[in-house]
Design an enzyme around this catalytic site. Structure first.
Site, PDB file in Angstrom:
ATOM      1  N   SER A   1      47.767  51.068  29.305  1.00 61.82           N
ATOM      2  CA  SER A   1      48.654  52.197  29.030  1.00 61.82           C
ATOM      3  C   SER A   1      49.329  52.018  27.668  1.00 61.82           C
ATOM      4  O   SER A   1      48.651  51.991  26.643  1.00 61.82           O
ATOM      5  CB  SER A   1      49.664  52.333  30.176  1.00 61.82           C
ATOM      6  OG  SER A   1      50.386  53.533  30.096  1.00 61.82           O
TER       7      SER A   1
ATOM      8  N   ASP B   1      43.535  61.713  34.197  1.00 57.67           N
ATOM      9  CA  ASP B   1      44.769  60.978  33.898  1.00 57.67           C
ATOM     10  C   ASP B   1      45.715  61.870  33.095  1.00 57.67           C
ATOM     11  O   ASP B   1      45.440  62.182  31.941  1.00 57.67           O
ATOM     12  CB  ASP B   1      44.420  59.718  33.101  1.00 57.67           C
ATOM     13  CG  ASP B   1      45.620  58.830  32.838  1.00 57.67           C
ATOM     14  OD1 ASP B   1      46.758  59.256  33.101  1.00 57.67           O
ATOM     15  OD2 ASP B   1      45.410  57.701  32.368  1.00 57.67           O
TER      16      ASP B   1
ATOM     17  N   HIS C   1      45.662  57.522  36.175  1.00 58.65           N
ATOM     18  CA  HIS C   1      46.205  56.397  35.431  1.00 58.65           C
ATOM     19  C   HIS C   1      46.148  55.134  36.279  1.00 58.65           C
ATOM     20  O   HIS C   1      46.531  55.141  37.445  1.00 58.65           O
ATOM     21  CB  HIS C   1      47.661  56.706  35.071  1.00 58.65           C
ATOM     22  CG  HIS C   1      48.137  56.054  33.820  1.00 58.65           C
ATOM     23  ND1 HIS C   1      47.632  56.360  32.582  1.00 58.65           N
ATOM     24  CD2 HIS C   1      49.089  55.103  33.609  1.00 58.65           C
ATOM     25  CE1 HIS C   1      48.263  55.650  31.664  1.00 58.65           C
ATOM     26  NE2 HIS C   1      49.141  54.868  32.266  1.00 58.65           N
TER      27      HIS C   1
END
Length: 208
Positions: free
Chosen positions: A109, A160, A191
């Site tokens: 991320s 995502d 995610h």
């Protein structure tokens, strides 16, 4: 703003097998160096591990760079922090007597995004990246650094909302345009890091 001093930058280090690569583990928003370091054992138990802490805080959560809103990065800060991380890598290489040991960034991320930004701006510091749930880090801007000799593994979920597919497509296109070797893994879902992602990363690392 002065550059952070290496000794003042919190991080973890594990020596590992001298014959293996060094994994630079970069955490996501709200996590820390201890959390992300545990992922390294699933990727290569024999590797050295270097896990620094993001130096930006947002509502008490650790991050690598500032953002203006969800999915809207402060690109000037991205560039600044990427330069700082490149400096940290160079100092860590000297401090831990890493010599020419290959350094591979593994980020999730926000950690994936700073890994990508650093490798795209400073390939002399970082040429290998495994990016879990990352996206293009430079907004509407492009970069012109040659990435010939650099390689990237880009792993994302198709749905995502935090790393939208159009931004991922831009990322892959820009990396290829600049001459990088890119492998992309797209899966269903959003995610995160699932088993298929881990298996793909282990395979990619094994081929390095």
């Amino acid at each position: 703003m002065s550059a952070p001093q290496f000794n003042d930058w919190p991080h973890l280090y594990h020596e590992g097998d001298p014959g293996r690569s060094l994994l630079l583990m970069l955490h996501g928003t709200g996590s820390n160096e201890e959390d992300i370091a545990t992922l390294a054992a699933q990727l290569d138990p024999a590797a050295a591990v270097l896990a620094p802490r993001g130096r930006v805080q947002e509502n008490g959560m650790l991050r690598w760079f500032a953002r203006r809103a969800e999915g809207v990065f402060d690109v000037d800060d991205v560039i600044l922090r990427a330069g700082e991380l490149a400096g940290f890598i160079a100092e860590a290489r000297q401090h831990y007597d890493a010599g020419n040991r290959e350094i591979i960034a593994v980020g999730f991320s926000n950690g994936a995004n700073i890994a990508l930004a650093t490798a795209m701006l400073h390939p002399e510091a970082l040429k290998r990246v495994v990016a879990f749930s990352g996206m293009y880090p430079f907004g509407e801007r492009s970069t012109e650094v040659s990435l010939s000799g650099s390689s990237f593994l880009v792993l994302n979920g198709r749905s995502d909302p935090m790393a939208p597919l159009p931004s991922v497509t831009t990322l892959v296109g820009e990396l290829q345009r600049q001459g990088a070797d890119v492998e992309q893994v797209l899966r269903e879902g959003g995610h995160g890091i699932d088993r298929a992602d881990l298996e793909a990363a282990v395979d990619w690392l094994g081929r390095r």
